[in-house]
Design an enzyme around this catalytic site. Structure first.
Site, PDB file in Angstrom:
ATOM      1  N   ASP A  59       0.832  -1.137   0.089  1.00 58.44           N
ATOM      2  CA  ASP A  59       0.094  -0.030   0.130  1.00 58.44           C
ATOM      3  C   ASP A  59       0.890   1.138   0.000  1.00 58.44           C
ATOM      4  O   ASP A  59       1.649   1.530   0.936  1.00 58.44           O
ATOM      5  CB  ASP A  59      -0.878  -0.098   1.330  1.00 58.44           C
ATOM      6  CG  ASP A  59      -1.726   0.998   1.308  1.00 58.44           C
ATOM      7  OD1 ASP A  59      -1.905   2.272   0.229  1.00 58.44           O
ATOM      8  OD2 ASP A  59      -2.750   1.035   2.030  1.00 58.44           O
ATOM      9  N   ASN A  86       3.309   5.010 -11.675  1.00 59.48           N
ATOM     10  CA  ASN A  86       2.084   4.874 -12.222  1.00 59.48           C
ATOM     11  C   ASN A  86       0.917   5.030 -11.420  1.00 59.48           C
ATOM     12  O   ASN A  86      -0.170   5.491 -12.039  1.00 59.48           O
ATOM     13  CB  ASN A  86       1.972   3.660 -13.277  1.00 59.48           C
ATOM     14  CG  ASN A  86       0.706   3.507 -13.645  1.00 59.48           C
ATOM     15  OD1 ASN A  86       0.054   4.154 -14.717  1.00 59.48           O
ATOM     16  ND2 ASN A  86      -0.250   2.382 -13.101  1.00 59.48           N
ATOM     17  N   TYR A 157      -6.812  16.205  -6.831  1.00 56.31           N
ATOM     18  CA  TYR A 157      -6.297  15.550  -7.984  1.00 56.31           C
ATOM     19  C   TYR A 157      -5.589  16.484  -8.918  1.00 56.31           C
ATOM     20  O   TYR A 157      -4.211  15.960  -8.980  1.00 56.31           O
ATOM     21  CB  TYR A 157      -7.149  14.765  -8.537  1.00 56.31           C
ATOM     22  CG  TYR A 157      -6.533  13.950  -9.561  1.00 56.31           C
ATOM     23  CD1 TYR A 157      -5.999  12.623  -9.356  1.00 56.31           C
ATOM     24  CD2 TYR A 157      -6.924  14.032 -11.022  1.00 56.31           C
ATOM     25  CE1 TYR A 157      -5.210  11.828 -10.407  1.00 56.31           C
ATOM     26  CE2 TYR A 157      -6.664  13.136 -11.987  1.00 56.31           C
ATOM     27  CZ  TYR A 157      -5.578  12.060 -11.605  1.00 56.31           C
ATOM     28  OH  TYR A 157      -4.981  11.513 -12.771  1.00 56.31           O
ATOM     29  N   LYS A 161      -1.331  16.659  -9.194  1.00 57.56           N
ATOM     30  CA  LYS A 161      -0.633  16.105 -10.574  1.00 57.56           C
ATOM     31  C   LYS A 161      -0.002  17.252 -11.128  1.00 57.56           C
ATOM     32  O   LYS A 161       1.348  17.109 -11.541  1.00 57.56           O
ATOM     33  CB  LYS A 161      -1.862  15.482 -11.598  1.00 57.56           C
ATOM     34  CG  LYS A 161      -2.412  14.130 -11.220  1.00 57.56           C
ATOM     35  CD  LYS A 161      -1.283  13.162 -11.176  1.00 57.56           C
ATOM     36  CE  LYS A 161      -2.064  11.530 -11.144  1.00 57.56           C
ATOM     37  NZ  LYS A 161      -0.950  10.699 -11.157  1.00 57.56           N
ATOM     38  N   THR A 192     -10.362   2.608 -18.309  1.00 59.29           N
ATOM     39  CA  THR A 192      -9.795   1.514 -17.419  1.00 59.29           C
ATOM     40  C   THR A 192     -11.175   1.502 -16.448  1.00 59.29           C
ATOM     41  O   THR A 192     -12.075   1.759 -16.475  1.00 59.29           O
ATOM     42  CB  THR A 192      -8.680   2.492 -16.519  1.00 59.29           C
ATOM     43  OG1 THR A 192      -9.257   3.663 -16.064  1.00 59.29           O
ATOM     44  CG2 THR A 192      -7.608   2.937 -17.182  1.00 59.29           C
TER      45      THR A 192
END
Length: 268
Positions: A59, A86, A157, A161, A192
């Protein structure tokens, strides 16, 4: 094209599905030895089992986990040549998209940065001495189009990034002279499990639009997000860019951002 990856050792995080799984599969096909890190395995990752693949269940919210993965790669395969950061997206307990900036509290912001930025910082910190010891290598960070196209639905998010992009550029400046190349791949909306799973984002959008998940992914997303190719991205298309940047065939490329987004970003 021979990507000159045969025998090289790579660590890939978020490796059990989606983009990470495609990266693992492609690296193995190119002859690399791969340490695949993820919280748990999947039937698709298990299907790739062999002497060149090692799965390490971790994790990445655990501060020690990135270093443990790197050390396992060095112990099992004798060194490290490639690090693919990734793993990303919503961390455990956080759900995206949101409806507003006001939905996310401090704890959710901290979790988002832990998973999407600080886990990468820790992995890079652990990997750099081994990459330098081998005479250099490659780090590829998987970012997002939201790093440069802010979205109120994913503001924490996108901010994480954007920081990741900045980190990659800074690392490329400092470590290029020591043989370590650092590049970024920024996908747009990729087909995905985050989208396709039952109860996933496609189902959420479908409920709002009064349609079904396939229509959302086939038509609604490409139209509303302005994807000029008219479809979402396949994970393999992102993996191809990642593996090319990981390869010695990209020896002249560092500090770059490769956008694989179907035309999502419109800025110059």
């Amino acid at each position: 094209m021979d990507l000159q990856l045969s025998g090289r050792v790579a660590v890939v995080t978020g490796a059990s599905k989606g983009i990470g799984l495609a990266v693992v599969r492609t690296l193995l096909a190119e002859g690399a030895r791969v340490v695949a890190a993820s919280r748990k395995t999947t039937p698709e990752l298990d299907a790739l089992a062999g002497p060149s693949l090692l799965h390490v269940p971790v994790d990445l919210m655990d501060h020690d986990a990135p270093g443990q993965v790197v050390e396992r790669a060095v112990r099992e395969f004798g060194g490290l040549d490639v690090l693919v950061n990734n793993a990303g997206g919503p961390p455990p307990g956080v759900r995206l998209p949101r409806s507003s900036f006001l939905e996310a509290d401090d704890g959710q912001w901290l979790a988002m940065f832990e998973f999407n930025l600080f886990a990468v910082v820790r992995a890079v910190r652990a990997a750099l001495p081994h990459l330098i010891e081998r005479g250099g290598g490659a780090i590829v960070n998987v970012s997002s189009g939201n790093a440069r196209q802010p979205s109120p639905m994913n503001v924490d998010y996108g901010a994480a990034k954007a920081a990741l992009n900045n980190l990659g550029q800074a690392l490329s400046e400092e470590f290029a002279a020591r043989g370590v190349r650092v590049n970024t791949v920024s996908p747009g909306p990729v087909r995905t499990a985050w989208w396709t799973d039952e109860g996933g984002v496609a189902d959420m959008f479908a409920a709002q639009a009064g349609t079904d998940r396939d229509t959302v992914m086939d038509s609604v997303v490409p139209e509303t997000m302005g994807l000029t190719i008219g479809r979402m991205i396949d994970p393999q298309e992102v993996a191809d860019a990642v593996v090319l940047l990981a390869s010695p065939r990209s020896a002249g490329t560092t500090g770059a951002e490769f956008v694989v987004d179907g035309g999502f970003l419109k800025t110059v």
